[in-house]
Design a protein around this motif. Structure first.
Motif, PDB file in Angstrom:
ATOM      1  N   HIS A  36      44.740  31.841  -1.153  1.00  0.00           N
ATOM      2  CA  HIS A  36      45.751  32.115  -2.010  1.00  0.00           C
ATOM      3  C   HIS A  36      45.453  32.781  -3.111  1.00  0.00           C
ATOM      4  O   HIS A  36      44.211  32.697  -3.543  1.00  0.00           O
ATOM      5  CB  HIS A  36      46.613  30.908  -2.236  1.00  0.00           C
ATOM      6  CG  HIS A  36      45.876  29.733  -2.411  1.00  0.00           C
ATOM      7  ND1 HIS A  36      44.966  29.650  -3.658  1.00  0.00           N
ATOM      8  CD2 HIS A  36      45.544  28.655  -1.945  1.00  0.00           C
ATOM      9  CE1 HIS A  36      44.207  28.513  -3.694  1.00  0.00           C
ATOM     10  NE2 HIS A  36      44.467  27.900  -2.545  1.00  0.00           N
ATOM     11  N   THR A  37      46.161  33.602  -3.930  1.00  0.00           N
ATOM     12  CA  THR A  37      45.824  34.488  -5.156  1.00  0.00           C
ATOM     13  C   THR A  37      45.458  33.357  -6.584  1.00  0.00           C
ATOM     14  O   THR A  37      45.175  33.690  -7.460  1.00  0.00           O
ATOM     15  CB  THR A  37      47.112  35.236  -5.548  1.00  0.00           C
ATOM     16  OG1 THR A  37      48.241  34.579  -5.890  1.00  0.00           O
ATOM     17  CG2 THR A  37      47.288  36.274  -4.599  1.00  0.00           C
ATOM     18  N   ARG A  38      45.981  31.966  -6.153  1.00  0.00           N
ATOM     19  CA  ARG A  38      45.693  31.205  -7.268  1.00  0.00           C
ATOM     20  C   ARG A  38      44.387  30.612  -7.606  1.00  0.00           C
ATOM     21  O   ARG A  38      43.835  30.432  -6.099  1.00  0.00           O
ATOM     22  CB  ARG A  38      46.922  29.902  -7.601  1.00  0.00           C
ATOM     23  CG  ARG A  38      48.216  30.346  -7.439  1.00  0.00           C
ATOM     24  CD  ARG A  38      49.099  28.968  -7.290  1.00  0.00           C
ATOM     25  NE  ARG A  38      49.063  28.636  -5.962  1.00  0.00           N
ATOM     26  CZ  ARG A  38      49.649  28.988  -4.814  1.00  0.00           C
ATOM     27  NH1 ARG A  38      50.515  29.950  -4.727  1.00  0.00           N
ATOM     28  NH2 ARG A  38      49.465  28.313  -3.725  1.00  0.00           N
ATOM     29  N   PHE A  39      43.904  30.364  -8.505  1.00  0.00           N
ATOM     30  CA  PHE A  39      42.527  29.665  -8.896  1.00  0.00           C
ATOM     31  C   PHE A  39      42.783  28.161  -8.444  1.00  0.00           C
ATOM     32  O   PHE A  39      43.842  27.747  -8.994  1.00  0.00           O
ATOM     33  CB  PHE A  39      42.073  29.825 -10.124  1.00  0.00           C
ATOM     34  CG  PHE A  39      40.849  29.745 -10.507  1.00  0.00           C
ATOM     35  CD1 PHE A  39      39.605  30.573 -10.199  1.00  0.00           C
ATOM     36  CD2 PHE A  39      40.339  28.259 -10.654  1.00  0.00           C
ATOM     37  CE1 PHE A  39      38.124  30.094 -10.495  1.00  0.00           C
ATOM     38  CE2 PHE A  39      38.875  28.123 -11.070  1.00  0.00           C
ATOM     39  CZ  PHE A  39      37.810  28.722 -10.913  1.00  0.00           C
ATOM     40  N   GLU A  40      41.721  27.517  -7.829  1.00  0.00           N
ATOM     41  CA  GLU A  40      41.979  25.983  -7.406  1.00  0.00           C
ATOM     42  C   GLU A  40      40.772  25.196  -8.033  1.00  0.00           C
ATOM     43  O   GLU A  40      39.611  25.514  -7.555  1.00  0.00           O
ATOM     44  CB  GLU A  40      41.967  26.030  -5.995  1.00  0.00           C
ATOM     45  CG  GLU A  40      42.161  24.523  -5.345  1.00  0.00           C
ATOM     46  CD  GLU A  40      42.431  24.452  -3.789  1.00  0.00           C
ATOM     47  OE1 GLU A  40      41.740  23.494  -3.286  1.00  0.00           O
ATOM     48  OE2 GLU A  40      43.097  25.304  -3.229  1.00  0.00           O
ATOM     49  N   ILE A  41      41.296  23.922  -8.352  1.00  0.00           N
ATOM     50  CA  ILE A  41      40.219  22.977  -8.767  1.00  0.00           C
ATOM     51  C   ILE A  41      40.678  21.614  -8.411  1.00  0.00           C
ATOM     52  O   ILE A  41      41.929  21.304  -8.762  1.00  0.00           O
ATOM     53  CB  ILE A  41      40.026  22.945 -10.528  1.00  0.00           C
ATOM     54  CG1 ILE A  41      39.770  24.146 -10.877  1.00  0.00           C
ATOM     55  CG2 ILE A  41      38.954  21.906 -10.717  1.00  0.00           C
ATOM     56  CD1 ILE A  41      39.634  24.152 -12.526  1.00  0.00           C
ATOM     57  N   THR A  42      40.071  21.187  -7.495  1.00  0.00           N
ATOM     58  CA  THR A  42      40.625  19.825  -6.857  1.00  0.00           C
ATOM     59  C   THR A  42      39.509  18.839  -7.059  1.00  0.00           C
ATOM     60  O   THR A  42      38.174  19.029  -7.127  1.00  0.00           O
ATOM     61  CB  THR A  42      40.537  20.305  -5.041  1.00  0.00           C
ATOM     62  OG1 THR A  42      41.337  21.284  -4.946  1.00  0.00           O
ATOM     63  CG2 THR A  42      40.866  18.998  -4.586  1.00  0.00           C
ATOM     64  N   VAL A  43      40.104  17.687  -7.102  1.00  0.00           N
ATOM     65  CA  VAL A  43      39.490  16.285  -7.458  1.00  0.00           C
ATOM     66  C   VAL A  43      39.539  15.569  -6.265  1.00  0.00           C
ATOM     67  O   VAL A  43      40.606  15.180  -5.822  1.00  0.00           O
ATOM     68  CB  VAL A  43      39.714  15.447  -8.684  1.00  0.00           C
ATOM     69  CG1 VAL A  43      39.115  14.320  -8.567  1.00  0.00           C
ATOM     70  CG2 VAL A  43      39.288  16.422 -10.206  1.00  0.00           C
ATOM     71  N   VAL A  44      38.376  14.909  -5.658  1.00  0.00           N
ATOM     72  CA  VAL A  44      38.783  14.023  -4.574  1.00  0.00           C
ATOM     73  C   VAL A  44      38.963  12.591  -5.175  1.00  0.00           C
ATOM     74  O   VAL A  44      37.910  12.014  -5.701  1.00  0.00           O
ATOM     75  CB  VAL A  44      37.275  13.888  -3.809  1.00  0.00           C
ATOM     76  CG1 VAL A  44      37.315  12.840  -2.412  1.00  0.00           C
ATOM     77  CG2 VAL A  44      37.016  15.386  -3.037  1.00  0.00           C
ATOM     78  N   PHE A  66      36.021  20.098  -6.324  1.00  0.00           N
ATOM     79  CA  PHE A  66      35.634  21.370  -5.344  1.00  0.00           C
ATOM     80  C   PHE A  66      36.722  22.635  -6.351  1.00  0.00           C
ATOM     81  O   PHE A  66      37.635  22.436  -6.635  1.00  0.00           O
ATOM     82  CB  PHE A  66      36.220  21.346  -4.209  1.00  0.00           C
ATOM     83  CG  PHE A  66      35.369  20.507  -3.113  1.00  0.00           C
ATOM     84  CD1 PHE A  66      34.498  21.183  -2.441  1.00  0.00           C
ATOM     85  CD2 PHE A  66      35.342  19.087  -3.361  1.00  0.00           C
ATOM     86  CE1 PHE A  66      33.712  20.477  -1.505  1.00  0.00           C
ATOM     87  CE2 PHE A  66      34.677  18.428  -2.530  1.00  0.00           C
ATOM     88  CZ  PHE A  66      33.619  18.968  -1.689  1.00  0.00           C
ATOM     89  N   VAL A  67      35.836  23.809  -6.308  1.00  0.00           N
ATOM     90  CA  VAL A  67      36.428  24.958  -7.100  1.00  0.00           C
ATOM     91  C   VAL A  67      36.361  26.299  -6.209  1.00  0.00           C
ATOM     92  O   VAL A  67      35.312  26.578  -5.740  1.00  0.00           O
ATOM     93  CB  VAL A  67      35.593  25.320  -8.395  1.00  0.00           C
ATOM     94  CG1 VAL A  67      36.067  26.418  -9.091  1.00  0.00           C
ATOM     95  CG2 VAL A  67      35.632  24.061  -9.432  1.00  0.00           C
ATOM     96  N   PHE A  68      37.569  26.840  -5.886  1.00  0.00           N
ATOM     97  CA  PHE A  68      37.787  27.862  -5.217  1.00  0.00           C
ATOM     98  C   PHE A  68      38.416  28.907  -5.895  1.00  0.00           C
ATOM     99  O   PHE A  68      39.509  28.940  -6.561  1.00  0.00           O
ATOM    100  CB  PHE A  68      38.390  27.674  -4.094  1.00  0.00           C
ATOM    101  CG  PHE A  68      37.947  26.507  -3.052  1.00  0.00           C
ATOM    102  CD1 PHE A  68      36.945  26.862  -2.175  1.00  0.00           C
ATOM    103  CD2 PHE A  68      38.516  25.317  -2.964  1.00  0.00           C
ATOM    104  CE1 PHE A  68      36.275  26.035  -1.431  1.00  0.00           C
ATOM    105  CE2 PHE A  68      37.907  24.350  -2.244  1.00  0.00           C
ATOM    106  CZ  PHE A  68      36.866  24.653  -1.536  1.00  0.00           C
ATOM    107  N   SER A  69      37.861  30.277  -6.095  1.00  0.00           N
ATOM    108  CA  SER A  69      38.355  31.426  -6.659  1.00  0.00           C
ATOM    109  C   SER A  69      39.394  31.806  -5.908  1.00  0.00           C
ATOM    110  O   SER A  69      39.662  31.642  -4.743  1.00  0.00           O
ATOM    111  CB  SER A  69      37.184  32.400  -6.899  1.00  0.00           C
ATOM    112  OG  SER A  69      36.701  32.825  -5.622  1.00  0.00           O
ATOM    113  N   SER A  70      39.995  32.854  -6.545  1.00  0.00           N
ATOM    114  CA  SER A  70      41.569  33.372  -6.037  1.00  0.00           C
ATOM    115  C   SER A  70      41.051  34.146  -4.432  1.00  0.00           C
ATOM    116  O   SER A  70      39.950  34.794  -4.436  1.00  0.00           O
ATOM    117  CB  SER A  70      42.191  34.344  -6.732  1.00  0.00           C
ATOM    118  OG  SER A  70      42.538  33.738  -7.916  1.00  0.00           O
ATOM    119  N   ASN A  71      41.766  33.967  -3.405  1.00  0.00           N
ATOM    120  CA  ASN A  71      41.395  34.494  -2.257  1.00  0.00           C
ATOM    121  C   ASN A  71      40.270  34.016  -1.463  1.00  0.00           C
ATOM    122  O   ASN A  71      39.800  34.770  -0.370  1.00  0.00           O
ATOM    123  CB  ASN A  71      41.507  35.938  -2.381  1.00  0.00           C
ATOM    124  CG  ASN A  71      42.682  36.526  -3.088  1.00  0.00           C
ATOM    125  OD1 ASN A  71      43.668  36.591  -2.568  1.00  0.00           O
ATOM    126  ND2 ASN A  71      42.634  37.309  -4.149  1.00  0.00           N
TER     127      ASN A  71
END
Length: 285
Positions: A36-44, A66-71
């Motif tokens: 997705h175009t959004r930046f994502e920061i996820t906590v388990v 976990f950190v995922f850049s856009s796309n």
């Protein structure tokens, strides 16, 4: 099962930032090339599982971030049946001026040294600010949106200082004009968008605009527009009533027929619109 925590919206209802918790109970999940175009920061929050990207397979343990850049393609492919995560998504233009003016590709690129998984024992600062944003969104006290932005900035600073997210060589100048175009695209996805019209908004020649847009966003102008239209379609499929057809949704998202709509949806989401309609939570990870 997903539970909304809160979001910050533009006047037209487009979410700039949103946060929600997901309980993933399926032990084996198909590898869907999700991005997705959004930046994502996820906590388990608890449980365990596996995150799969195009270049790595990461174990997921309680406390990991976990950190995922856009796309950037990613997908949870395995869990212990009790995995719980909290996702924080934000649009690139939500970055503070200090970041958008200094790191043109912050949301679209990270250094080769950076790992999407930040182990629990190194993620205390990120978890603290992530949880504080959650509390601010849930509490809704005065100036909570300012507090959310402040804690997000501190998370990004931590990524830069302590986790090798970007190297010094990645620091570049950005253009507010390109951000203005991104805002325009979001508001006019159901209309015909042309290179000439969009480059005029930026005040640049079409060729130079195309080059700068890809440099800043990490994907071409037309890929960006298509991704945004598909993401709008995901929202409409999940929220529209039974009387709304796939053709209606396609037209509302700027596609002129269902053939092109289905092809684009499959390309960027890995499933068909019909599959999402039958299983609305399939893309919730």
């Amino acid at each position: 099962m997903s539970r909304a925590i809160g979001e910050l919206l533009l006047e037209n209802g487009v979410p700039l930032l949103k946060m929600w918790t997901i309980d993933v109970d399926l032990k084996q999940r198909p590898y869907v090339k999700h991005s997705h175009t959004r930046f994502e920061i996820t906590v388990v929050n608890g449980g365990s599982g596996v995150y799969t990207t195009e270049s790595a397979v990461y174990p997921m343990e309680e406390g990991d971030v976990f950190v995922f850049s856009s796309n950037e393609i990613h997908c949870i492919t395995e869990t212990d049946g009790e995995l719980s995560i909290t996702n924080l998504h934000f649009e690139p233009r939500y970055l503070s001026d200090d970041f958008s003016n200094s790191y043109v590709n912050f949301c679209f690129y990270h250094s080769p040294e950076f790992s999407n998984r930040i182990l629990s024992d190194r993620a205390e600062t990120l978890r603290f600010h992530h949880n504080t944003i959650k509390e601010e969104l849930l509490g809704g006290e005065s100036n909570y949106s300012v507090a959310v932005k402040a804690h997000l900035d501190l998370m990004l600073i931590d990524l830069l200082r302590n986790h090798s997210y970007l190297s010094v060589a990645d620091k570049k100048n950005s253009s507010q004009d390109i951000l203005n175009v991104c805002n325009f695209i979001d508001k006019h996805l159901d209309e015909e968008l042309t290179l000439k019209g969009l480059s005029d908004i930026a005040g640049l020649s079409p060729n130079y605009f195309s080059h700068i847009f890809k440099e800043m966003n990490g994907i071409s102008l037309w890929d960006y527009i298509t991704v945004k239209r598909v993401e709008k379609a995901v929202h409409l499929i999940r929220t529209s009533g039974r009387g709304t057809t796939m053709l209606d949704i396609a037209l509302l998202c700027g596609f002129n027929n269902t053939v092109n709509f289905n092809k684009a949806f499959k390309k960027y989401k890995g499933i068909t619109p019909g599959e999402l309609k039958r299983c609305p939570d399939i893309l919730s990870h």
